[in-house]
Write an enzyme that holds these catalytic residues in place. Structure first.
Site, mmCIF file in Angstrom:
data_model
loop_
_atom_site.group_PDB
_atom_site.id
_atom_site.type_symbol
_atom_site.label_atom_id
_atom_site.label_comp_id
_atom_site.label_asym_id
_atom_site.label_seq_id
_atom_site.Cartn_x
_atom_site.Cartn_y
_atom_site.Cartn_z
ATOM 1 N N GLU A 1 0.859 -1.177 0.000
ATOM 2 C CA GLU A 1 0.000 0.000 0.000
ATOM 3 C C GLU A 1 0.894 1.225 0.000
ATOM 4 O O GLU A 1 1.200 1.767 -1.049
ATOM 5 C CB GLU A 1 -0.961 -0.009 1.196
ATOM 6 C CG GLU A 1 -2.024 1.050 1.087
ATOM 7 C CD GLU A 1 -3.193 0.799 2.043
ATOM 8 O OE1 GLU A 1 -4.003 1.716 2.197
ATOM 9 O OE2 GLU A 1 -3.291 -0.304 2.621
ATOM 10 N N GLU B 1 -2.003 0.654 13.458
ATOM 11 C CA GLU B 1 -3.082 1.098 12.582
ATOM 12 C C GLU B 1 -4.430 1.019 13.282
ATOM 13 O O GLU B 1 -5.280 1.894 13.118
ATOM 14 C CB GLU B 1 -3.102 0.237 11.328
ATOM 15 C CG GLU B 1 -4.226 0.551 10.358
ATOM 16 C CD GLU B 1 -4.164 -0.301 9.108
ATOM 17 O OE1 GLU B 1 -4.767 0.088 8.086
ATOM 18 O OE2 GLU B 1 -3.511 -1.363 9.138
#
Length: 902
Positions: A468, A742
């Protein structure tokens, strides 16, 4: 009195035109209290010898009456391409006493017109047509026959490049030219290489990587912009006799496949040391068998000077432990979740021996690397040794996010010195630090900073490990203020805003990620995601929030002005896509990764619509656009009324009744005074209902503690900050975290690892609490009407059982320092205010030392809410006040070992 820290900066116009006027800044130093600059005098010369005679043949500003010492625009003779300019400054203080001239500084100009380029884009054909390309090695030889006065290389690449002159690597930069939308622009770097050159034969070498241009990016595969890397380079040499030479990339260069079988940002590297020709980057090397490069006839994008700080190796780490595994490999613990790569120092390797270095953030229960969360990324290097007695191996064009390193294929037992962790990020120097009496909070601050280190790499990425690593706008805007406390991120965000504006849609919608290397198409075409929103509240709003934040921190009008038209397009787009000024709530993300709460997206999106409008009004006012300021202030008031009518009931409850709806409404000034009191009460009740735990996600978390504090519940803010059970900031720390995770539930005692499809252990978004810690524990803040810390607000709010805190922030005007401690029933506060600024200082309790009321540069204003208020000029001040809150004084008697310095 003296002047120091001279700086010259440029800013890039988002429309693609280089703003050629540099800005000059300096710091004024004095030991006298209350000192301010009243005037300045700048000299700019074509040669340093002229400055020695106090002459400026290019600009002599004369004595200018002004207290401005930052962002002074050059006002001299027209600037010329590829020219070096030398400057110095002196200043006058409030008593009209003049300083000595400063030391000299200099800047150089690059190409002011793209038509000046003589070089051609060169690369190597890819006969294999594979996804993972070998890295081309390139070289060119030339001779120097006379002494060199100065020499500069101007270089860039479609892809990544590394330069060598006569066997030496040029500069300290990595991943140049950085990530931009290559369809629109590519950045150009300038290197002063005079020290690398000497008379005789010279060899200029380069290695290319696919990088973001032709390598794997995000979840989108390779070749997002092109299918082959290319180099563009010019070496300009000026000799002592006034003559000059230019070496350019063209068909006369030679190219070779090289030993780097591939080096990909997401797939790691494979390197066969046996294939590297010894001396390839030295003169005299036989390159007859090398190929002629292919030429890219035309690049359609814009060539612009690099705006942001380059990516560099900023730290090196040694492992804290090593052990041999049952698999015969060796497992190293770096002790810190870091971003970069491993340098492997080999001794007595065998020719053809294959060694593999693998990296991961976490370990599975069986002590194997936890790599399932990488998805399609490969954090691994494979090396085939040449067989030299000593070999030092590290990758060229890839980076990883990791704490643990597994090395396989070793024939001899390694040591802790075999593996060196090379920490890389954009070279944003550290500007702030904070230490408290609570070691857990200190660790939280460390984790926030390391999360920033790991994700500020050319763009503010969301994560550094999986496939990502995108420049998510929502993450960036919520963390921007925290980031600015930790490091100097002015230029970094200036460049990122160019990326954001480049990705702005024709409709006016700002993007979810920037640069957009395929996200918009990916999300619309991905059936499982089913994300089709044309904009996302809190993400697109980064296009307004970040420029305003940068302006507040650095006092930079020009960046705000360059972004302003795009900010207007965003707000007008939002207004056009509302029903009675209420946003429809179609956004995809909402309060992303909130826990045990579901914030309605129409509430969230309308709140952000209002906030962007409010900040646009303030930006217009700052830029002197009074009509726009009134227009958008009026629009904000209408949105505020629409918000109240649609979402706030008579009891002050807001639709959704989540912590986030209340903190957004409070932060974004969407409530009446009575409604604000009710909202704080409902917010506190919600927190207590959840056992004194938060439920906020990415967008709500940064405003949670500020909303409580401004509502008079800083006690509850400290309770949340100190919470150690799930979900909380300290929960991950208790379980070994060294960066911000996260997700609140990335790993829990009850469920173990979260779904690996999205489970990064190095995200910075939830670390946006750092802003509150700097502004409330240390107590340093800006004044909105006098940005850039021209006027400073010092307002520490002790609580949470803390008995001391100390730290500093290096503003554009100089160092701001705050130290406080609790000594039984007394509060001791020490403050340092830099020259050429003023401050308002809030001291908890009634000040005891009467001389504090008459100290030079300090004026007593009065008492408010049991706080003594002072106005101050520059200088160092000490306050002692009576402190009556017994709860906050707990542990103060043990403070002897933590005395703060004078």
């Amino acid at each position: 009195m003296k002047v120091s820290d001279l700086k010259t900066e440029y800013i890039e116009n988002p429309l693609g035109i280089v703003t050629t006027v540099p800005r000059l800044s300096w710091i004024m130093e004095s030991e006298e209290y209350g000192q301010v600059q009243s005037a300045y005098h700048v000299l700019v010369a074509s040669h340093p010898e002229m400055l020695n005679e106090n002459k400026g043949d290019l600009w002599d500003s004369g004595k200018v009456q002004s207290d401005q010492s930052i962002h002074i625009s050059y006002g001299g003779a027209p600037l010329e391409s590829k020219r070096v300019y030398y400057w110095k400054v002196r200043v006058w203080d409030k008593r009209d006493m003049v300083s000595e001239w400063s030391r000299s500084a200099h800047w150089s100009m690059g190409f002011l017109n793209e038509n000046e380029w003589q070089a051609r884009w060169i690369g190597r054909t890819n006969p294999q047509n594979t996804e993972l390309l070998p890295s081309p090695y390139m070289r060119k030889t030339f001779r120097i026959e006379k002494p060199v006065r100065q020499a500069f290389i101007y270089a860039t690449a479609l892809g990544l490049y590394e330069l060598h002159i006569n066997g030496e690597r040029v500069g300290r930069d990595y991943f140049a030219p950085g990530w931009t939308d290559y369809n629109i622009r590519v950045q150009v770097q300038t290197y002063d290489v005079a020290a690398y050159l000497s008379t005789g034969s010279m060899a200029l070498g380069a290695i290319l990587g696919t990088g973001w241009y032709a390598g794997h990016v995000g979840m989108f595969g390779p070749n997002r912009y092109g299918d082959n890397p290319y180099l563009l380079l010019e070496l300009h040499i000026e000799y002592e006799d006034g003559s000059s030479d230019i070496i350019v990339t063209d068909e006369s260069w030679k190219v070779f496949a090289g030993p780097i079988l591939y080096s990909d940002l997401l797939k790691g590297e494979s390197f066969d040391a046996r294939l590297e020709p010894k001396g390839w980057n030295l003169p005299g090397f036989d390159d007859d068998s090398w190929e002629t490069p292919v030429v890219l006839e035309r690049y359609e994008g814009i060539l612009t000077a690099q705006v942001d700080p380059p990516v560099q190796v900023m730290k090196e780490l040694l492992p804290i432990s090593m052990k041999k595994t049952p698999r015969g490999s060796y497992l190293f613990d770096m002790g810190q979740n870091m971003v970069g790569w491993v340098r492997l120092q080999m001794e007595d390797g065998q020719e053809g021996q294959e060694v593999t270095v693998s990296c991961a953030e976490m370990l599975n229960e069986d002590n194997t690397l936890y790599t399932i969360n990488l998805r399609e990324a490969v954090q691994q290097e494979t090396y085939i040794l040449r067989g030299d007695r000593e070999e030092c191996l590290e990758p060229h064009f890839t980076f990883h996010g990791f704490r643990y390193v597994e090395v396989t294929g070793l024939m001899n037992s390694p040591t802790l010195q075999t593996v060196i962790g090379r920490v890389v990020h954009s070279a944003t120097p550290q500007t702030g630090w904070l230490e408290t009496s609570n070691v857990m909070l200190n660790k939280l601050l460390s984790n926030i900073e390391w999360g920033q280190r790991g994700n500020f790499l050319s763009v503010p990425t969301d994560c550094p490990q999986r496939d990502e690593r995108l420049g998510w706008t929502g993450d960036a805007q919520i963390f921007a203020r925290t980031a600015s406390f930790n490091m100097d991120v002015g230029r970094f965000f200036n460049k990122y805003m160019i990326d954001v504006i480049d990705a702005q849609r024709p409709s006016g919608a700002f993007p979810d990620v920037a640069p957009d290397s395929g996200w918009e198409a990916f999300k619309h075409n991905h059936a499982e995601l089913n994300w089709h929103a044309p904009d996302n509240g809190g993400w697109g709003d980064a296009g307004v929030i970040i420029p305003w934040t940068v302006y507040q921190v650095y006092g930079d009008h020009r960046n705000l002005e360059e972004c302003y038209p795009a900010m207007v397009r965003w707000v007008e787009y939002l207004q056009a896509n509302t029903v009675n000024l209420i946003r429809p709530g179609y956004s995809n993300y909402g309060d992303w990764l909130s826990i045990h709460a579901d914030t309605p997206k129409d509430v969230l999106d309308t709140a952000y619509f209002a906030y962007s409008t409010l900040l646009l009004s303030k930006s217009a006012k700052a830029l002197g656009k009074e009509e726009d300021a009134r227009k958008y202030a009026d629009l904000f008031e209408k949105i505020k009324q629409a918000f109240e009518n649609a979402f706030v009931d008579e009891a002050g409850r807001i639709k959704g009744d989540t912590q986030t709806v209340y903190v957004l409404a409070l932060k974004m000034n969407l409530l009446t005074e009575e409604q604000r009191k009710l909202a704080v009460r409902h917010l506190a009740g919600n927190i207590q209902l959840h056992g004194n735990h938060l439920t906020t996600g990415f967008l709500g978390v940064g405003y949670l503690l500020p909303a409580l504090t401004e509502g008079g519940r800083e006690d509850l803010a400290y309770t949340l900050l100190n919470q150690g059970t799930f979900p909380s900031w300290l929960y991950s720390i208790k379980h070994g975290a060294t960066t911000i995770w996260e997700r609140w539930d990335a790993w829990t005692e009850t469920n173990g690892f979260q779904n690996p499809g999205m489970n990064s252990f190095n995200h910075y978004s939830l670390g946006s609490v750092g802003e509150w810690m700097y502004q409330n524990i240390m107590g340093i803040n800006t004044d909105e009407d006098r940005p850039g810390y021209k006027h400073i607000v010092i307002h520490p709010r002790p609580g949470g059982g803390l008995y001391f805190a100390k730290g500093e922030f290096h503003s554009v005007y100089g160092r701001i320092r705050v130290e406080w401690k609790l000594e039984r029933s007394c509060f001791v506060l020490k403050v340092q205010i830099p020259v050429n600024t003023t401050a308002t200082i809030y001291v908890p309790g009634a000040v005891l030392n009467e001389d504090g009321h008459v100290t030079e540069g300090l004026h007593y204003v009065g008492m408010e809410n049991n706080k003594s208020i002072y106005s101050a000029g520059s200088g160092s001040y000490t306050f002692v006040s009576r402190w009556t809150d017994v709860g906050l004084s707990l542990g103060a008697e043990t403070n002897v070992a933590h005395e703060i310095g004078a």
